[in-house]
Design a protein around this motif. Sequence first.
Motif, PDB file in Angstrom:
ATOM      1  N   GLN A 108       0.829  -1.203   0.000  1.00  0.00           N
ATOM      2  CA  GLN A 108       0.000   0.000   0.000  1.00  0.00           C
ATOM      3  C   GLN A 108       0.867   1.258   0.000  1.00  0.00           C
ATOM      4  OE1 GLN A 108      -3.458   0.013  -0.031  1.00  0.00           O
ATOM      5  NE2 GLN A 108      -3.491   2.264  -0.144  1.00  0.00           N
ATOM      6  N   VAL A 109       1.904   1.269   0.837  1.00  0.00           N
ATOM      7  CA  VAL A 109       2.812   2.419   0.902  1.00  0.00           C
ATOM      8  C   VAL A 109       3.525   2.617  -0.429  1.00  0.00           C
ATOM      9  CG1 VAL A 109       4.950   3.268   1.946  1.00  0.00           C
ATOM     10  CG2 VAL A 109       3.129   2.356   3.398  1.00  0.00           C
ATOM     11  N   CYS A 110       3.954   1.528  -1.054  1.00  0.00           N
ATOM     12  CA  CYS A 110       4.631   1.635  -2.351  1.00  0.00           C
ATOM     13  C   CYS A 110       3.724   2.300  -3.381  1.00  0.00           C
ATOM     14  CB  CYS A 110       5.053   0.253  -2.841  1.00  0.00           C
ATOM     15  SG  CYS A 110       6.407  -0.488  -1.911  1.00  0.00           S
ATOM     16  N   ALA A 111       2.472   1.881  -3.428  1.00  0.00           N
ATOM     17  CA  ALA A 111       1.524   2.472  -4.375  1.00  0.00           C
ATOM     18  C   ALA A 111       1.280   3.946  -4.057  1.00  0.00           C
ATOM     19  CB  ALA A 111       0.218   1.691  -4.357  1.00  0.00           C
ATOM     20  N   GLU A 112       1.101   4.250  -2.781  1.00  0.00           N
ATOM     21  CA  GLU A 112       0.835   5.641  -2.392  1.00  0.00           C
ATOM     22  C   GLU A 112       1.998   6.556  -2.733  1.00  0.00           C
ATOM     23  OE1 GLU A 112      -2.059   4.557   1.440  1.00  0.00           O
ATOM     24  OE2 GLU A 112       0.004   5.240   1.757  1.00  0.00           O
ATOM     25  N   GLN A 113       3.211   6.107  -2.477  1.00  0.00           N
ATOM     26  CA  GLN A 113       4.371   6.947  -2.775  1.00  0.00           C
ATOM     27  C   GLN A 113       4.575   7.119  -4.270  1.00  0.00           C
ATOM     28  OE1 GLN A 113       6.187   8.736  -0.506  1.00  0.00           O
ATOM     29  NE2 GLN A 113       4.513   8.044   0.815  1.00  0.00           N
ATOM     30  N   LEU A 114       4.282   6.075  -5.033  1.00  0.00           N
ATOM     31  CA  LEU A 114       4.379   6.183  -6.486  1.00  0.00           C
ATOM     32  C   LEU A 114       3.375   7.196  -7.021  1.00  0.00           C
ATOM     33  CD1 LEU A 114       4.823   3.110  -8.818  1.00  0.00           C
ATOM     34  CD2 LEU A 114       3.517   5.094  -9.535  1.00  0.00           C
ATOM     35  N   LEU A 115       2.138   7.096  -6.562  1.00  0.00           N
ATOM     36  CA  LEU A 115       1.107   8.040  -7.007  1.00  0.00           C
ATOM     37  C   LEU A 115       1.440   9.465  -6.591  1.00  0.00           C
ATOM     38  CD1 LEU A 115      -2.086   5.942  -6.206  1.00  0.00           C
ATOM     39  CD2 LEU A 115      -1.216   6.528  -8.479  1.00  0.00           C
ATOM     40  N   LEU A 135       5.644  10.877 -17.481  1.00  0.00           N
ATOM     41  CA  LEU A 135       6.078   9.482 -17.455  1.00  0.00           C
ATOM     42  C   LEU A 135       5.224   8.673 -16.487  1.00  0.00           C
ATOM     43  CD1 LEU A 135       8.065   7.142 -18.084  1.00  0.00           C
ATOM     44  CD2 LEU A 135       9.472   8.000 -16.189  1.00  0.00           C
ATOM     45  N   GLY A 136       4.926   9.256 -15.334  1.00  0.00           N
ATOM     46  CA  GLY A 136       4.085   8.558 -14.369  1.00  0.00           C
ATOM     47  C   GLY A 136       2.726   8.214 -14.945  1.00  0.00           C
ATOM     48  N   ARG A 137       2.111   9.152 -15.635  1.00  0.00           N
ATOM     49  CA  ARG A 137       0.805   8.872 -16.258  1.00  0.00           C
ATOM     50  C   ARG A 137       0.937   7.808 -17.336  1.00  0.00           C
ATOM     51  NH1 ARG A 137       0.579  14.590 -15.671  1.00  0.00           N
ATOM     52  NH2 ARG A 137       1.210  14.869 -17.861  1.00  0.00           N
ATOM     53  N   ARG A 138       2.036   7.860 -18.065  1.00  0.00           N
ATOM     54  CA  ARG A 138       2.282   6.846 -19.101  1.00  0.00           C
ATOM     55  C   ARG A 138       2.384   5.453 -18.491  1.00  0.00           C
ATOM     56  NH1 ARG A 138       7.833   6.551 -22.844  1.00  0.00           N
ATOM     57  NH2 ARG A 138       7.591   4.344 -23.439  1.00  0.00           N
ATOM     58  N   MET A 139       3.064   5.332 -17.361  1.00  0.00           N
ATOM     59  CA  MET A 139       3.221   4.024 -16.717  1.00  0.00           C
ATOM     60  C   MET A 139       1.896   3.512 -16.163  1.00  0.00           C
ATOM     61  SD  MET A 139       6.958   4.168 -14.814  1.00  0.00           S
ATOM     62  CE  MET A 139       6.567   5.558 -13.740  1.00  0.00           C
ATOM     63  N   LEU A 140       1.063   4.424 -15.697  1.00  0.00           N
ATOM     64  CA  LEU A 140      -0.205   4.022 -15.087  1.00  0.00           C
ATOM     65  C   LEU A 140      -1.317   3.817 -16.114  1.00  0.00           C
ATOM     66  CD1 LEU A 140      -0.170   6.492 -12.057  1.00  0.00           C
ATOM     67  CD2 LEU A 140       0.174   4.022 -11.956  1.00  0.00           C
ATOM     68  N   ASP A 141      -1.163   4.415 -17.280  1.00  0.00           N
ATOM     69  CA  ASP A 141      -2.254   4.436 -18.259  1.00  0.00           C
ATOM     70  C   ASP A 141      -2.746   3.052 -18.689  1.00  0.00           C
ATOM     71  OD1 ASP A 141      -4.001   5.867 -20.213  1.00  0.00           O
ATOM     72  OD2 ASP A 141      -2.736   4.785 -21.651  1.00  0.00           O
ATOM     73  N   PRO A 142      -1.862   2.068 -18.915  1.00  0.00           N
ATOM     74  CA  PRO A 142      -2.400   0.762 -19.342  1.00  0.00           C
ATOM     75  C   PRO A 142      -3.115   0.010 -18.232  1.00  0.00           C
ATOM     76  CG  PRO A 142      -0.036   0.969 -19.820  1.00  0.00           C
ATOM     77  CD  PRO A 142      -0.393   2.068 -18.898  1.00  0.00           C
ATOM     78  N   ALA A 143      -2.988   0.493 -17.002  1.00  0.00           N
ATOM     79  CA  ALA A 143      -3.562  -0.192 -15.833  1.00  0.00           C
ATOM     80  C   ALA A 143      -3.063  -1.631 -15.751  1.00  0.00           C
ATOM     81  CB  ALA A 143      -5.097  -0.141 -15.863  1.00  0.00           C
ATOM     82  N   LYS A 144      -1.768  -1.798 -16.041  1.00  0.00           N
ATOM     83  CA  LYS A 144      -1.143  -3.111 -15.964  1.00  0.00           C
ATOM     84  C   LYS A 144       0.020  -3.060 -14.981  1.00  0.00           C
ATOM     85  CE  LYS A 144      -2.085  -4.747 -20.688  1.00  0.00           C
ATOM     86  NZ  LYS A 144      -1.441  -5.214 -21.940  1.00  0.00           N
ATOM     87  N   ALA A 145       0.091  -4.045 -14.136  1.00  0.00           N
ATOM     88  CA  ALA A 145       1.212  -4.199 -13.221  1.00  0.00           C
ATOM     89  C   ALA A 145       1.610  -5.658 -13.176  1.00  0.00           C
ATOM     90  CB  ALA A 145       0.856  -3.705 -11.823  1.00  0.00           C
TER      91      ALA A 145
END
Length: 424
Positions: free
Chosen positions: A315-322, A389-399
């Motif tokens: 959860q912390v990893c996701a929050e800090q990335l966002l 870049l952050g939006r680009r990484m999140l855009d496909p909604a793939k992890a």
Amino acid sequence: MTIPTLHTLPNGVRVVCDPMPGLETLALTVVAGRGAAYEDPARSGWSHLLEHMVFKGAGGRSARDIVEVVEAQGGQINAATGYERTSFQIRALKGGLPLGVEVVADLVRRPTLDAGDLAREKQVVAQEIAEAADAPDDYVFDLLQKGAWGDHPVGRPILGTVDSVEAATPEALSDWRASLYAADRLIVSATGAVEEAELLDLAQKAFGDLPATPGAPVPEPAPFVGGSFAETRKLEQAHLVLMLPAAGSRDDDYFALRVFAEALGGGMSSRLFQEAREKRGLAYNIDAYADTYADIGALGIYAGCAAKDAAQTAQVCAEQLLALVERIDEAELARCKAQLKAHMFMAREQPLARAEQAAGQALTFGRLFSPAELAAGVESVSAADIARLGRRMLDPAKAATAVLGAKSALGAGEIFRRALFGGQ
């Protein structure tokens, strides 16, 4: 000041000479710009197996002769197989270049590939595969590789499988060697106490008559498929690796990715270190990294934590990335750029790292980059680039996520994904 030079022999073999005045040692690497990414499933692990096998005998020397002749002159010899390249490396005292080129040329061009040696080396590699499976902080990355890149060769372990390695024969390995180490993607790179005229002469004699036929074709870039892999294992820690699609080395966002990774988890002042370790005490080891190939890349996060803390750590990893996608201030951006340049330039002060870096540049871009160009690339990254870049990484909604540990930790990957993408 000396300037590195890049030459191309008539058959396509390229030669990089990068003298470092004042050194009493040199580094030589001969890099074949092909590796595990070029393998089909039946040959999975063959590039790594071949790298082992050439040391069993080459050019009339036995395995013992190869290491003794190098070490007798104060040298060291090693090799490494990756997805996109295979490297044969020698560190030596000044004056050791002729022997270094001779020995490595024998490894690349004239290995014995004896059937008895092959049978024994298959057992060695099988133990290496078993060792990697027993090491959780290695094995979790193999799980992640599959999760990120799926059935593409980049999604398979470099070591291959026991079955695929067992299928290799001396004749098949010989054919694979000719395809893997072909002249069109071969780089001879030397740094330190070296002279250009001597290196060019030695390279021409050792590799100039190599046939100018193309080797294995470049595979299509791997698509980032994403997926979750989790395995229960009785461990003291849970091991988490979390990944998003990003940029490759040839991508315009390459430097932005490197700065992004530095800000997120590159050092003790990074967001993940400060939040997850210093503030909350969730993990001893936690970091972010840029995993880049020529045309594909990803942002990765690794954490080792108690199983009971795995969900909170994810959860912390996701929050800090966002939060990083939303904002990075100028002071943090400047600090990350300074750290990244320091990493890059400190590596350039080590002859072998410098020779490998130059070979990589020649393979990927067909040219060499000056320190000023690299620094300018880092300095060009803006806060807007980080957000884009952050939006680009999140855009496909793939992890891609991989979790190894107690059953209570296995949901951490899904928590990371939901924190980033909601219910998608």
